[in-house]
Write an enzyme that holds these catalytic residues in place. Structure first.
Site, PDB file in Angstrom:
ATOM      1  N   GLY A  83       0.795  -1.222   0.000  1.00  0.00           N
ATOM      2  CA  GLY A  83       0.000   0.000   0.000  1.00  0.00           C
ATOM      3  C   GLY A  83       0.826   1.269   0.000  1.00  0.00           C
ATOM      4  N   ARG A  84       2.110   1.130  -0.326  1.00  0.00           N
ATOM      5  CA  ARG A  84       3.055   2.252  -0.322  1.00  0.00           C
ATOM      6  C   ARG A  84       3.175   2.895   1.060  1.00  0.00           C
ATOM      7  NH1 ARG A  84       5.037   3.328  -4.996  1.00  0.00           N
ATOM      8  NH2 ARG A  84       5.818   5.360  -4.325  1.00  0.00           N
ATOM      9  N   LEU A  85       2.918   2.107   2.092  1.00  0.00           N
ATOM     10  CA  LEU A  85       3.088   2.597   3.465  1.00  0.00           C
ATOM     11  C   LEU A  85       4.519   2.286   3.913  1.00  0.00           C
ATOM     12  CD1 LEU A  85      -0.367   1.480   4.918  1.00  0.00           C
ATOM     13  CD2 LEU A  85       0.341   3.765   4.148  1.00  0.00           C
ATOM     14  N   HIS A  86       5.455   2.829   3.175  1.00  0.00           N
ATOM     15  CA  HIS A  86       6.863   2.520   3.393  1.00  0.00           C
ATOM     16  C   HIS A  86       7.348   3.075   4.729  1.00  0.00           C
ATOM     17  CE1 HIS A  86       6.338   1.650  -0.765  1.00  0.00           C
ATOM     18  NE2 HIS A  86       6.393   2.912  -1.159  1.00  0.00           N
TER      19      HIS A  86
END
Length: 208
Positions: free
Chosen positions: A184-187
């Protein structure tokens, strides 16, 4: 799991060793970004020539530990670093969904450090350091091959000395970021910054 220790070089040593154990083809490959005196950027791949143990060995006082690489002192990158010492590095290990960004200022390595490392290089690489006029325009590849032949003959039967125009730089970090890719691109971005090479590190996280 990333351990947010107080020293980013210790954190880097752990991540570098993990990358090596994971079978990354060459974890020492890093992008080096420099800029000319008038701010025109350029970037290329170089190889880190410090082991994790070397990175943590501080022989010159506070702030002296850093990331070393070698080149021709007459190359484009060397000329840019002489004019504009701030530089940046990027390690990218896509198989691990991980990157490490480092920025700071560079210093030349000592002549003794240059000679010590040069003596460990393969002989053809040593010959190449004499034959290559790095970054300069040449007529064709045959011209370079001829120079290799000439220096091979010149140094036949003896050690190849380190050219004066060849040596290393050390990037002394002022900022380091450890980036881990997440769904989810929650890097996750673990950051370190300091105001000077002798100053304390501040650590914090950034939003992805």
């Amino acid at each position: 799991m990333f351990e947010f220790v107080d020293d980013p070089l210790k954190a880097f040593a752990v991540q570098f060793e993990n990358a090596a154990k994971a079978g990354i083809l060459d974890p020492s490959a890093m992008s080096l970004a420099t800029a000319s005196a008038d701010g025109i950027p350029s970037v290329r791949i170089v190889l880190l020539k410090e082991t994790p143990t070397d990175l943590l060995r501080d022989t010159k006082g506070p702030g002296a530990a850093g990331f070393s690489f070698f080149t021709n002192y007459e190359s484009e990158k060397s000329k840019e670093l002489a004019q504009n010492p701030p530089a940046a590095l990027l390690f990218f290990w896509p198989q691990l969904e991980q990157q490490i960004r480092v920025s700071g200022t560079v210093e030349r390595l000592s002549r003794q450090e240059n000679e010590n490392y040069f003596s460990t290089r393969p002989r053809l690489s040593q010959i190449g350091a004499w034959a290559s006029l790095q970054s300069q325009e040449i007529p064709n590849s045959a011209w370079l091959e001829k120079r290799v032949e000439e220096y091979t003959e010149k140094f036949a039967g003896k050690d190849v000395p380190c050219p004066e125009r060849w040596g290393g730089f050390r990037l002394l970090p002022l900022a380091v970021e450890f980036w881990f890719g997440k769904l989810g691109r929650l890097h996750e971005r673990y950051c370190y910054e300091r105001a000077s090479l002798s100053g304390p590190w501040r650590k914090f996280m950034r939003s992805p």
